[in-house]
Structures are given as structure tokens and as C-alpha cells.
Enzyme design. Structure first.
Site, PDB file in Angstrom:
ATOM      1  N   GLN A   1     -56.876  -0.560  10.854  1.00 64.06           N
ATOM      2  CA  GLN A   1     -55.785   0.008  11.055  1.00 64.06           C
ATOM      3  C   GLN A   1     -54.425  -0.988  11.409  1.00 64.06           C
ATOM      4  O   GLN A   1     -53.490  -0.887  11.020  1.00 64.06           O
ATOM      5  CB  GLN A   1     -55.707   1.172  12.048  1.00 64.06           C
TER       6      GLN A   1
ATOM      7  N   ARG B   1     -62.897   9.704  21.526  1.00 65.57           N
ATOM      8  CA  ARG B   1     -63.998  10.460  21.050  1.00 65.57           C
ATOM      9  C   ARG B   1     -65.221  10.130  21.827  1.00 65.57           C
ATOM     10  O   ARG B   1     -66.204  10.755  21.568  1.00 65.57           O
ATOM     11  CB  ARG B   1     -64.318   9.880  19.490  1.00 65.57           C
TER      12      ARG B   1
ATOM     13  N   MET C   1     -52.491   9.537  19.637  1.00 64.05           N
ATOM     14  CA  MET C   1     -52.526  10.700  19.187  1.00 64.05           C
ATOM     15  C   MET C   1     -52.898  11.802  20.592  1.00 64.05           C
ATOM     16  O   MET C   1     -53.497  12.966  20.456  1.00 64.05           O
ATOM     17  CB  MET C   1     -53.685  10.920  18.193  1.00 64.05           C
ATOM     18  N   GLY C   2     -52.335  11.035  21.720  1.00 66.43           N
ATOM     19  CA  GLY C   2     -52.947  11.945  22.978  1.00 66.43           C
ATOM     20  C   GLY C   2     -54.191  11.520  23.179  1.00 66.43           C
ATOM     21  O   GLY C   2     -55.002  10.704  23.011  1.00 66.43           O
ATOM     22  N   ALA C   3     -54.804  12.622  24.087  1.00 64.52           N
ATOM     23  CA  ALA C   3     -55.968  12.390  24.796  1.00 64.52           C
ATOM     24  C   ALA C   3     -56.133  11.024  25.297  1.00 64.52           C
ATOM     25  O   ALA C   3     -56.744  10.247  25.096  1.00 64.52           O
ATOM     26  CB  ALA C   3     -57.276  12.786  23.889  1.00 64.52           C
TER      27      ALA C   3
ATOM     28  N   HIS D   1     -55.039   3.555  26.403  1.00 63.52           N
ATOM     29  CA  HIS D   1     -53.727   3.724  26.017  1.00 63.52           C
ATOM     30  C   HIS D   1     -52.852   3.255  27.106  1.00 63.52           C
ATOM     31  O   HIS D   1     -51.669   2.681  26.861  1.00 63.52           O
ATOM     32  CB  HIS D   1     -53.327   5.414  25.852  1.00 63.52           C
TER      33      HIS D   1
ATOM     34  N   SER E   1     -62.348   5.136  24.180  1.00 61.83           N
ATOM     35  CA  SER E   1     -61.944   5.878  22.947  1.00 61.83           C
ATOM     36  C   SER E   1     -61.866   7.408  23.331  1.00 61.83           C
ATOM     37  O   SER E   1     -62.755   7.849  24.204  1.00 61.83           O
ATOM     38  CB  SER E   1     -63.136   5.697  21.827  1.00 61.83           C
TER      39      SER E   1
ATOM     40  N   HIS F   1     -56.413   7.515  27.562  1.00 67.57           N
ATOM     41  CA  HIS F   1     -57.459   7.152  28.733  1.00 67.57           C
ATOM     42  C   HIS F   1     -57.000   5.662  28.854  1.00 67.57           C
ATOM     43  O   HIS F   1     -55.536   5.385  28.743  1.00 67.57           O
ATOM     44  CB  HIS F   1     -58.640   6.918  27.859  1.00 67.57           C
TER      45      HIS F   1
ATOM     46  N   LYS G   1     -58.940  -2.573  18.804  1.00 71.92           N
ATOM     47  CA  LYS G   1     -60.165  -1.898  18.510  1.00 71.92           C
ATOM     48  C   LYS G   1     -59.970  -1.020  17.104  1.00 71.92           C
ATOM     49  O   LYS G   1     -61.299  -1.259  16.403  1.00 71.92           O
ATOM     50  CB  LYS G   1     -60.213  -0.386  19.816  1.00 71.92           C
TER      51      LYS G   1
END
Length: 284
Positions: free
Chosen positions: A153, A187, A30-32, A37, A185, A34, A149
Site C-alpha cells: 500500500q 485485525r 479506518m478507525g479501530a 495509529h 493491527s 491502536h 506494515k
């Protein structure tokens, strides 16, 4: 690096690579981005010749009270990091592209998604499995890499792949951590300094539980008490759930851990409005 926004162009690009006998690996995000990813890209390139990244903030997996509008969107930075990591193509559709007017088909995995995140975030996993099924059909990968993580899912996607006969190998990627042990994360940026300092309690709790199991503890109630006690030692931490589940079925284990079985220790803890997930795998 190519950036593709339409379904037809993405399908054509993937098909041309397949005709050229290239092995394709997809990394849905979903982008963002780090380091977590980017480790998925590295793993994809161990299993494939070409890495395709999808960047799509999926509205179907956000609940009405969740952070869809404020979820970080940093596409230019993400594209730069992806290219540097070895991504050959980014597929970045709009919500209208993936869910045009009249869209009404959803993919649901039943039992695995009932508890934990599925209970706290109704509709979340239906959104995840629906978009992943679409991304498989659009990017046509041989392999797809997902982080460990988000354990529930990953279990749901594996079940969907098996039940619906997707010809895609699901490759799990280990959790990437900060130097103090906090799982990376998107977030984490929402944590204030005090919350960030105390957030290490998640990984510390998992390490304490692993140590207890290594020293022979098998009683689930005792292990959950150990986990809860350490999490509560952080004043700002508010546990959503603490559980031990069967690694494949995701069913909670109530009594004793058994030899030759594989389990996951799950933690979800709130710091203010930020929910942090972590887990560890236990193989006996």
C-alpha cells in the site's frame, strides 16, 4: 478537537489553516485505533503544526468476501484517543459523502499492485489509491503519514503521489509491535488465544531471515525456505505468500540479493479467517 463530516467544511478548515501558514499533516485511518495509529499522529506532529486524522471504513477496498460489515467501528473511543494524541481535527465522512450517486472515477497504480495483496484481493488497491487521492484533495495536507506494515500500500501511494504530482510529502512510519513482537493491527482482535500465541511466528521468521542475511546469506531460495520452515512450525499458521521484493518497484527477487540494494521481506499468514501482514526492510 473538531469533528468534520462534509467535504466543503473540511476543505474550508484546511484552507484557513494554510492561510494562517500552518503546516498540515494527515493520518488516514479506518478507525479501530491502536498504538500503531497513535504513533502515526506523533510522527505527523514532528513534520507538521496540525494533525488531521481521517476515519473512514472505505467500502471500495473491501472485496465481496471480505470483512467490511464486521470491520470494527469504535468512533467514540477513537475520537478520545485521537484527541489525547494531539489530533486537531477528525474528518469522518460517510460512504455516501465520498462516493455519491454517479461516482465513476478511480485511480489505479498498475505494476506495483499486480502481485501479492493485489492478486489475492482484486480491486483492493484501486480502492485504496482512489480514496487516498480524494483525501489529499479534501484535507489539503503538506505531509501524509502511512505505516510501513502495509508495505505494498505504501509503495502504491508513493508511486501515485509521484506520478500524479501531488504536492504532499509521504512520510513512512515504522511498524509498532506488541511486547512479543506481533505487529499491531486492528485485525489482531479476531485472533483466538491459541492463534494469538502462535502469531509471533511472523516476527520471529523475519528476525531469523535478517540474521541469516547479516551472516552473509544472499540466496533468495534459501532465505525463503528458512522463512517457510519457521512459519510452518506454528501448526495454526497458513502462509498466503512469502517473498523478497525490490523495495521501490515491488518486483520479486528470484536469485541473489545484491550489494547496495534495498529489499523488503514480505509475509502474509492466515490464522483461521484472520490474515496477518508483516515485513522487514533489508538494506545491503
Amino acid at each position: 478537537m473538531k469533528i468534520i463530516e462534509t467535504v466543503s467544511e473540511m476543505q474550508h478548515f484546511s484552507e484557513s489553516l494554510r492561510i494562517a501558514e500552518k503546516r498540515l499533516g494527515v493520518v488516514p485511518t479506518m478507525g479501530a485505533l491502536h498504538d500503531g495509529h497513535l504513533s502515526l499522529v506523533k510522527l505527523a506532529l514532528k513534520h507538521a503544526d496540525v494533525a488531521i486524522m481521517t476515519i473512514f471504513v472505505n467500502p471500495l477496498q473491501f472485496g465481496p468476501s471480505e470483512d467490511f460489515a464486521k470491520y470494527p467501528r469504535t468512533f467514540e473511543r477513537d475520537a478520545m484517543l485521537a484527541e489525547k494524541a494531539g489530533v486537531s481535527c477528525i474528518f469522518a465522512p460517510t460512504p455516501e459523502t465520498l462516493y455519491p450517486s454517479g461516482f465513476q472515477t478511480h485511480v489505479t497504480v498498475d505494476e506495483i499492485t499486480q502481485g501479492f495483496e493485489g492478486e489475492l484481493r482484486p480491486g483492493h488497491f484501486r480502492g485504496v489509491t482512489t480514496v487516498v487521492a480524494k483525501l489529499f484533495n479534501i484535507t489539503k495536507p503538506h505531509v501524509a503519514v502511512f505505516g510501513e506494515k502495509d508495505a505494498q500500500q505504501l509503495a502504491a501511494i508513493r508511486k501515485m503521489q509521484k506520478d500524479l504530482n501531488f504536492d504532499v510529502e509521504i512520510v513512512p512510519a515504522p511498524i509498532v509491535r506488541e511486547t512479543d513482537g506481533l505487529a499491531k493491527s486492528s485485525r489482531n482482535i479476531y485472533l483466538n488465544p491459541a492463534e494469538r500465541k502462535q502469531a509471533v511466528v511472523l516476527n520471529e521468521s523475519l528476525e531469523i531471515a535478517k540474521s541469516a542475511i547479516q551472516h552473509g546469506e544472499r540466496n533468495v531460495k534459501t532465505l525463503l525456505e528458512v522463512l517457510n520452515r519457521h512459519i510452518q512450525s506454528a501448526p495454526l499458521a497458513e502462509p498466503d505468500y512469502i517473498a523478497i521484493v525490490d523495495a521501490e518497484s515491488f518486483q520479486p527477487v528470484q536469485e541473489e540479493l545484491l550489494a547496495e540494494e534495498t529489499y523488503l521481506v514480505l509475509l502474509t499468514v492466515r490464522f483461521g479467517s484472520t490474515r496477518l501482514l508483516d515485513n522487514c526492510r533489508i538494506e545491503l
